[in-house]
Write an enzyme that holds these catalytic residues in place. Structure first.
Site, PDB file in Angstrom:
ATOM      1  N   TYR A   1      29.352  22.975  52.871  1.00 33.94           N
ATOM      2  CA  TYR A   1      29.743  23.942  53.906  1.00 33.94           C
ATOM      3  C   TYR A   1      29.727  23.249  55.258  1.00 33.94           C
ATOM      4  O   TYR A   1      30.198  22.126  55.371  1.00 33.94           O
ATOM      5  CB  TYR A   1      28.819  25.175  53.836  1.00 33.94           C
ATOM      6  CG  TYR A   1      29.444  26.412  54.430  1.00 33.94           C
ATOM      7  CD1 TYR A   1      30.674  26.873  53.963  1.00 33.94           C
ATOM      8  CD2 TYR A   1      28.826  27.103  55.461  1.00 33.94           C
ATOM      9  CE1 TYR A   1      31.268  27.997  54.503  1.00 33.94           C
ATOM     10  CE2 TYR A   1      29.404  28.236  56.015  1.00 33.94           C
ATOM     11  CZ  TYR A   1      30.630  28.682  55.536  1.00 33.94           C
ATOM     12  OH  TYR A   1      31.217  29.789  56.079  1.00 33.94           O
TER      13      TYR A   1
ATOM     14  N   LYS B   1      41.615  38.144  29.466  1.00 30.02           N
ATOM     15  CA  LYS B   1      42.693  37.171  29.654  1.00 30.02           C
ATOM     16  C   LYS B   1      42.161  35.920  30.359  1.00 30.02           C
ATOM     17  O   LYS B   1      42.531  34.790  30.012  1.00 30.02           O
ATOM     18  CB  LYS B   1      43.805  37.805  30.494  1.00 30.02           C
ATOM     19  CG  LYS B   1      45.114  37.052  30.439  1.00 30.02           C
ATOM     20  CD  LYS B   1      45.899  37.413  29.191  1.00 30.02           C
ATOM     21  CE  LYS B   1      47.305  36.870  29.238  1.00 30.02           C
ATOM     22  NZ  LYS B   1      48.125  37.371  28.137  1.00 30.02           N
TER      23      LYS B   1
END
Length: 763
Positions: A39, A94
């Site tokens: 970060y 999926k």
């Protein structure tokens, strides 16, 4: 759905935690430095690089392997318009399929919007986040317009799987039916029940594959879609309107060669099937209950070739055969779209795969089913590991040829190896050995040559050029099993067969064996009997006599009995006093080796020194620098037991005899594998990083640790690798898979190359 299945399904989705997917970091975040890189401020570096060159987003983020699975829940999996929120379990499912079958990261996004304009606007704005868009369970005809607009507007692949996924599998089945029957596409009359998204996409792709549009009769809930009909029409149906006098599906079915059902249960009768032409193709894909049950189709037309959408019948039309691999190929070349050429390339790859012999991995999963190309095997099985290689390669090549690939693949052989490694993780570790083996394949004798998994492995070895196989087994048995498994190899053409009952060298072999063993209680009569009936003795004699360069045995029977034959005939190296074994284990954290897993019950310090030297030699063959830990319950002198003292003495002997080896001990296993723990206990350790070769104090600890890691760590084993024999020989175990035999074949060839060059004793 019965109550039991319902309860099991609910528990499956609820435990151990709600849902089927989660986000897992791929980089470490354990220190302040990690945080500064992940970060602020470090993250600014890739941001600025992407700002300067947008294509760098694939280098520095997960976008290049990230798909969004998007639905508004208007046509869900046979459940209909249940809404976006209720569709979420299906969309999560999926995502799981993307990950499990093609290692693609996918995130489900449910959009609560039925208006086409608003839905398109919402999805289009997601382009910066994803490498591709998989549209799912959106009702027709809206789905056609949504996909068309998004494809025009977005510069990444947009694919409505309900349309194109089904179409690809159906077209592959249709092509294989033509191939099997010898029919020509231009002579086939096809009747279709259902005119939704999947049906229209299927017909479009079938026409692209050579089926004349005028040979198709499309039927919906109103009857035949004919030219001039106005009721219930839309542009998609209109393109398949036929100039025909037929008005009902029953009329249309008369004399038809093929039927495609994408409608609902029970819409087709036995009489309709009887009215079709001889040996028709009947694809009844309504799920879970097809337009007519397969049993009824067979009763009406015994010679019919049947496909369904169900997993409990042959020839399942399952979209998972297509969409993961289509996206994989498209993403890996950063394609801007999925075009017709890419779909047809996928069709070809699927069709060709069904015509090849099924590998062990597939045969084991589908035991009892016919996996021979023909009426009950027109379509590959979903768990066929070759799908992950053949399909993405075909799709990627088509993308490059049609100009939609922005990051072309330069080396498809390397790309195929990377894909294969997803299913066979050992491939990455074995790749250096495979390369060396292919450069100069050697004669490898397979003692268990009548076993199915051995023959399957030999076929792969021949295909990949890893060795020159010598199969030991009875001619008739080997030939019968080759035919039954539909293997392509031929005796005396692709491999040498040694038939114990007929080989001309029998007299020479038993006399040689008797000479070696006459002072160990083996009479001439016993020598004849053993050479005739023990394939391991034959294989070892072949290596001893120079008729083979290496031998592999042990997939049937007792390890120690095979080992005794190897040692009796081939013997040990002149610089070695004891034979040993080493096993490799591929884990998520890397490749690790351990010894001695099978032979020496309680080796002495001197024997451990020798075993360490032999094991380090073998580790180097994998292109890995050995980092050796002598593992114990004692940590750098913390205990004074006999076992700990033995390991300390072994370290001294190893460092004195082989000063170039990086080795330390005795130490706990966690200290061996974690540098931080080791440094806290022994700042002056002579070992850096994580150890990759663990030398155990006895066979119990080695074998127990190895088998626990194999199961609990989801490890993939390599070996056992036999250490210390005069010539290349390896004793496997009955648990060895086809892949394990293939891996050991490559290793045996490389070992034979090294013996041939006279390098075996150099350390």
């Amino acid at each position: 759905m019965d109550e039991s299945l319902k309860e099991n399904a609910l528990e499956y989705h609820k435990l151990p935690k709600p849902g089927k997917i989660e986000i897992t970091p791929t980089t470490p975040l354990e220190t302040q430095k990690d945080l500064s890189l992940a970060y602020s401020p470090g993250v600014a570096a890739p941001c600025l690089e992407i700002e300067k060159d947008p294509s760098k987003v694939t280098d520095y983020t997960a976008r290049g392997n990230m798909v969004a699975v998007i639905s508004n829940g208007t046509a869900v999996l046979g459940l209909g318009n249940i809404g976006a929120l209720a569709a979420k379990p299906v969309m999560e499912g999926k995502c799981v399929l993307f990950k499990k079958f093609a290692n693609i990261d996918a995130i489900d996004i449910e959009v609560d919007e039925k208006n086409i304009d608003e839905f398109v606007e919402t999805v289009a704005r997601l382009e910066p986040s994803f490498g591709g868009i998989n549209l799912e369970d959106i009702k027709a005809p809206e789905c056609f317009e949504i996909e068309r607009r998004l494809r025009e507007r977005m510069n990444i692949p947009v694919f409505h799987d309900d349309q194109h996924g089904t179409a690809i599998i159906v077209t592959a089945a249709f092509r294989n039916w033509l191939h099997y029957t010898g029919k020509k596409a231009q002579d086939v009359k096809l009747v279709t029940s259902g005119a939704g998204a999947a049906a229209i996409a299927c017909l479009t792709l079938l026409v692209e594959s050579g089926l004349p549009k005028e040979n198709i009769i499309l039927c919906d809930s109103k009857g035949v879609v004919y030219k001039g009909r106005s009721e219930g029409m839309n542009p998609q149906k209109e393109q398949f309107a036929t100039d025909t006098t037929h008005r009902t599906i029953g009329d249309a079915m008369k004399g038809a060669n093929a039927f495609l059902g994408l409608s609902g249960p029970g819409l087709i009768t036995k009489d309709m099937i009887r009215s079709m032409d001889e040996a028709p193709l009947v694809m009844t894909l309504a799920n879970p209950t097809p337009e007519i049950m397969p049993e009824d189709t067979k009763e009406a037309k015994p010679d019919a070739v049947i496909c369904t959408g169900r997993s409990d019948y042959p020839n399942q039309v399952n979209n998972v055969l297509g969409f993961p691999y289509i996206f994989k190929g498209a993403l890996d070349v950063a394609a801007t779209s999925i075009n017709e050429e890419m779909k047809l390339a996928c069709v070809d790859a699927i069709a060709m795969l069904a015509r090849k012999e099924a590998p062990e991995e597939v045969a084991t999963i589908y035991a009892g089913e016919s996996l021979e190309f023909g009426p009950e095997y027109l379509i590959p099985k979903p768990f066929d590991p070759r799908l992950i290689v053949d399909l993405p390669c075909a799709v990627a090549k088509a993308a490059m040829e049609t100009g939609v690939a922005t990051r072309p693949i330069e080396d498809f052989e390397k790309y195929a190896s990377t894909l294969e490694a997803f299913f066979f993780r050992t491939t990455l570790v074995m790749r250096p050995l495979f390369t060396k083996a292919k450069a100069n394949p050697k004669r490898v004798a397979y003692c268990d040559g009548e076993e199915e998994k051995t023959l399957r492995a030999v076929q792969i070895v021949i295909d990949d050029g890893l060795a020159k196989p010598i199969v030991i087994g009875r001619h008739d048995v080997v030939q019968t099993r080759i035919k039954r498994m539909r293997l392509r190899m031929e005796i005396d053409k692709d491999f040498e067969l040694v038939d114990p009952e007929k080989d001309r060298r029998f007299r020479d072999y038993w006399q040689t064996y008797h000479t070696l063993m006459e002072r160990k209680g083996v009479t001439p009569t016993l020598a004849k009997s053993l050479v005739r009936t023990k394939p391991t003795i034959i294989g070892a004699l072949m290596v001893h006599k120079g008729d083979a360069d290496a031998v592999i045995c042990g997939t049937v029977g007792n390890f120690n009995k095979h080992l005794k034959h190897i040692v009796d005939i081939i013997g040990l190296r002149p610089d070695v006093k004891t034979v040993a074994t080493m096993n490799g284990m591929l884990l998520n954290k890397g490749m690790f080796f351990m010894s001695d897993t099978y032979v020496n019950a309680n080796p002495t310090a001197e024997e451990l020194c020798e075993i360490t030297m032999l094991a380090a030699e073998k580790v180097k063959r994998f292109g890995i620098a050995p980092k050796i830990a002598l593992v114990s319950h004692s940590n750098f002198g913390s205990h004074r037991t006999e076992s700990a003292e033995k390991m300390r003495k072994a370290r001294t002997l190893i460092q004195d005899s082989y000063p170039d080896l990086e080795v330390d001990g005795e130490m706990n296993a966690d200290a061996a594998l974690c540098e931080k723990i080791r440094d806290e206990n022994m700042p002056n350790t002579t070992l850096s990083g994580a150890a990759n070769l663990l030398i155990m104090p006895d066979v119990d600890s080695a074998n127990i640790s190895f088998n626990m890691l194999k199961v609990l760590g989801d490890g993939l084993p390599i070996g056992p690798i036999l250490l210390g024999t005069l010539l290349p020989a390896h004793v496997l175990t009955p648990a060895a898979t086809v892949r394990a035999i293939v891996n050991m074949s490559a290793y045996a060839t490389v070992s034979a190359q090294i013996y041939e060059d006279g390098q075996e004793y150099r350390f």
